[in-house]
Design a protein around this motif. Structure first.
Motif, PDB file in Angstrom:
ATOM      1  N   ASN A  50       0.813  -1.134   0.210  1.00  0.00           N
ATOM      2  CA  ASN A  50       0.015  -0.061  -0.100  1.00  0.00           C
ATOM      3  C   ASN A  50       0.752   1.137   0.118  1.00  0.00           C
ATOM      4  O   ASN A  50       1.584   1.614   0.996  1.00  0.00           O
ATOM      5  CB  ASN A  50      -0.897   0.054   1.093  1.00  0.00           C
ATOM      6  CG  ASN A  50      -2.052  -1.043   0.851  1.00  0.00           C
ATOM      7  OD1 ASN A  50      -2.949  -1.018   0.181  1.00  0.00           O
ATOM      8  ND2 ASN A  50      -1.711  -2.010   2.198  1.00  0.00           N
ATOM      9  N   MET A  51       0.964   1.784  -1.028  1.00  0.00           N
ATOM     10  CA  MET A  51       1.679   3.120  -1.534  1.00  0.00           C
ATOM     11  C   MET A  51       1.023   4.026  -1.975  1.00  0.00           C
ATOM     12  O   MET A  51       0.296   3.788  -3.205  1.00  0.00           O
ATOM     13  CB  MET A  51       3.227   2.585  -1.991  1.00  0.00           C
ATOM     14  CG  MET A  51       4.011   1.880  -0.948  1.00  0.00           C
ATOM     15  SD  MET A  51       5.677   1.426  -1.617  1.00  0.00           S
ATOM     16  CE  MET A  51       5.088   0.371  -3.107  1.00  0.00           C
ATOM     17  N   PRO A  52       1.459   5.228  -2.138  1.00  0.00           N
ATOM     18  CA  PRO A  52       0.825   6.326  -2.972  1.00  0.00           C
ATOM     19  C   PRO A  52       1.290   5.955  -4.650  1.00  0.00           C
ATOM     20  O   PRO A  52       2.389   5.257  -4.757  1.00  0.00           O
ATOM     21  CB  PRO A  52       1.143   7.514  -2.377  1.00  0.00           C
ATOM     22  CG  PRO A  52       2.540   7.465  -1.585  1.00  0.00           C
ATOM     23  CD  PRO A  52       2.224   5.844  -1.256  1.00  0.00           C
ATOM     24  N   ARG A  53       0.689   6.875  -5.276  1.00  0.00           N
ATOM     25  CA  ARG A  53       1.044   6.969  -6.855  1.00  0.00           C
ATOM     26  C   ARG A  53       1.315   5.744  -7.591  1.00  0.00           C
ATOM     27  O   ARG A  53       0.543   5.411  -8.277  1.00  0.00           O
ATOM     28  CB  ARG A  53       2.703   7.502  -7.048  1.00  0.00           C
ATOM     29  CG  ARG A  53       2.661   9.017  -6.501  1.00  0.00           C
ATOM     30  CD  ARG A  53       3.773   9.881  -7.448  1.00  0.00           C
ATOM     31  NE  ARG A  53       5.049   9.408  -6.911  1.00  0.00           N
ATOM     32  CZ  ARG A  53       6.297   9.833  -7.190  1.00  0.00           C
ATOM     33  NH1 ARG A  53       6.318  10.427  -8.522  1.00  0.00           N
ATOM     34  NH2 ARG A  53       7.406   9.497  -6.795  1.00  0.00           N
ATOM     35  N   MET A  54       2.114   4.915  -6.894  1.00  0.00           N
ATOM     36  CA  MET A  54       2.202   3.330  -7.618  1.00  0.00           C
ATOM     37  C   MET A  54       2.395   2.352  -6.606  1.00  0.00           C
ATOM     38  O   MET A  54       3.184   2.228  -6.034  1.00  0.00           O
ATOM     39  CB  MET A  54       3.227   3.235  -8.603  1.00  0.00           C
ATOM     40  CG  MET A  54       3.671   2.085  -9.548  1.00  0.00           C
ATOM     41  SD  MET A  54       5.096   1.769 -10.121  1.00  0.00           S
ATOM     42  CE  MET A  54       4.627   2.530 -11.743  1.00  0.00           C
TER      43      MET A  54
END
Lengths: 144, 402
Positions: free
Chosen positions: A68-72
């Motif tokens: 679970n991470m932003p952007r990609m």
């Protein structure tokens, strides 16, 4: 033969504290392998390809990936990685808090070497570290 | 009758031609003609019948609505129009009229000549002779089939819209619970990590009191993590579909006991035979695990037992989990299945108050019910619930437990 003992670790993780904890665990166990941190999939791909003015990560390396991470996110990163002829042989371990079946199946379908659950912060990094310490002593890495 | 002429005027002109002298008589003639005209040209069925239910007059409206001509109906029983389940109405209605009551807009059902059902709104009133005796009954029936159908369509549409709204808000709630429980874990994990680092780094310099405070903090963090885990489990109940698979209940039971690892003094056992069946096994395991865990956790006696039994009831297996622990007082029975409800402080008995809420949600998703029986006087608790199975699949095996 490649000296896997000197393998580089790329920790793809958006949470600073998690990155810090991993470094602490390695320092405490006096494991000298170098650790680089990327904050999401985009950042990690840039480091692996040496694009966007980033210094290219030296071989051999091993990727420790959060999901679970932003952007990609992690799964998207794995897809991009497996489609890249230069990077598709990379060894990736998932280290995440998600115990959802769809994440596990998704990650293994994209050829991860292992899926480690960050259940308890007290043990998560120690366990990951112990695993990696053995892994790169025993396992042969692909040629660059 | 010529189409171009107003029927009312035609009637009037007929009257006039018969009685050309103006005056009081003409007024009465006009009134009669008016009545005749209204009866003749009304869309409603206007019928007169005797007290014993024989048709006396039958207008064009009646013919149109019910399909019978005047010659077919006059002299015959009005009950020809009644569906079998409405025959009793005739007696009731006449009885009411004889008491002097008027019946307005009574909604019921009648039959067309071709057998089709017609929704009618009926107004009945007595027809009296000069001395006030009821000599006949007048009946005005309006066909409200189309109106009712329209109303039903409208209501159905409203219901469908409301249903969609409900489904949407339910989904939103589940999404919310899922996202909240999931995303709150990350910052909490960070807090947990830092608490551990601090404890580690200042191991030698921390005072006894500080060490105790840090331990308390860690305890609360753990509780919060469990809470979020359980909330996530709860929100997932609706998200993952339960696929049926062959389920060996004795194996499930073994696994539960192995994981729970109950203390020596509490004997967890199976009574009778447990079935092998095709069912949503993972979900059933969770229900049984939570119930057995609950019974073991709350047991406060030096020796005790928790007993699981299952018997087949039609396409269902009815399970009973009973213990001889402290029990639950009846006034709390409605509370125990609610989210975050505990009857003891989590400092005394560990728990988030989610276990039974998860159980209830899982059982109800199978369209089944769970009930609790307990006096709360130290004689134990029984939980009873049903679980659906694929019909032919239930096969009881002798349990190997004693």
């Amino acid at each position: 033969m490649i000296e896997s003992r000197t393998a580089h670790l790329l920790h793809v993780e958006d949470d600073d504290i998690c990155q810090m904890m991993l470094r602490r665990a390695f320092a405490k166990a006096k494991i000298a392998n170098e650790i680089s941190g990327a904050c999401d999939g985009v950042d990690a791909l840039e480091m692996l390809r040496g694009t966007n003015g980033r210094e290219r990560l030296p071989h051999p390396y091993l990727i420790l990936l959060d999901l679970n991470m932003p952007r990609m996110n992690g799964i998207e990163f794995l897809k991009a990685l497996r489609q890249d002829p230069e990077l598709k042989k990379s060894i990736v371990f998932v280290l995440t808090t998600s115990d959802a079946d769809e994440d596990k199946v998704g990650a293994y379908n994209l050829g991860v070497a292992g899926y480690i659950l960050k259940s308890n912060p007290a043990n998560a990094f120690l366990e990951a570290m112990a695993l990696l310490d053995t892994y790169w002593r025993v396992v042969e890495f692909p040629a660059a | 009758m010529p189409d171009l002429e107003d029927p009312f005027m035609v009637q009037l002109s007929k009257c006039n031609s018969l009685h050309p002298i103006p005056g009081r008589d003409q007024g009465a003639q006009i009134e009669t003609a008016l009545t005749n005209s209204i009866v003749e040209y009304a869309d409603d069925a206007i019928i007169a019948k005797t007290l014993d239910g024989n048709v006396v007059t039958w207008n064009a409206g009646a013919e149109h609505i019910f399909g019978y001509t005047a010659s077919e109906m006059i002299g015959g029983p009005i009950t020809r129009l009644f569906p079998a389940d409405r025959l009793h109405e005739e007696i009731d209605l006449i009885a009411q009229l004889q008491l002097g009551k008027k019946i307005s807009h009574f909604e019921t059902r009648r039959l067309h000549k071709d057998g089709a059902s017609i929704d009618v709104s009926v107004t009945l009133s007595p027809v009296r002779d000069e001395s006030g005796n009821i000599i006949a009954i007048s009946k005005i029936a309006r066909d409200v089939t189309a109106r009712n159908r329209q109303r039903l369509t409208l209501e159905a549409r409203e219901l469908r819209d409301k249903n969609q709204q409900l489904e949407r808000s339910n989904r939103d709630l589940e999404d919310f619970a899922y996202i909240a429980s999931h995303d709150l874990r990350t910052p909490l994990g960070g807090i947990h990590s830092i608490a551990l680092c601090l404890e580690e780094d200042f191991q030698d310099t921390l005072s006894e009191e500080s060490r105790r405070l840090l331990a308390l903090m860690r305890n609360r963090i753990n509780r919060m993590e469990t809470l979020l885990d359980d909330l996530l489990t709860y929100s997932r109940v609706g998200r993952t579909d339960a696929a049926g698979s062959e389920t060996r209940l004795t194996e499930i039971f073994d696994r539960i006991v192995q994981v729970l690892h109950p203390p020596e003094h509490i004997h967890v056992r199976v009574e009778g035979k447990l079935p092998v069946t095709v069912t949503a096994g993972t979900q059933l395991e969770q229900v049984l695990r939570n119930l057995i865990d609950n019974a073991v956790k709350h047991h406060d006696k030096p020796n005790g037992e928790v007993v699981l039994s299952g018997r087949r009831v039609g396409d269902f297996v009815e399970f009973l989990v009973r213990d001889d622990g402290p029990g639950i007082a009846p006034q709390y029975h409605h509370k125990i299945f609610q989210l975050f409800q505990t009857l003891k402080s989590p400092d005394k008995v560990p728990g988030t108050g989610m276990g039974l809420a998860i159980v209830k949600k899982l059982v109800e998703r199978q369209n089944c019910h769970i009930t609790v029986h307990s006096e709360g006087d130290g004689t134990g608790t029984q939980f009873r619930f049903q679980w659906p199975t694929v019909k032919s699949s239930v096969d009881f095996q002798e349990a190997v437990y004693d």
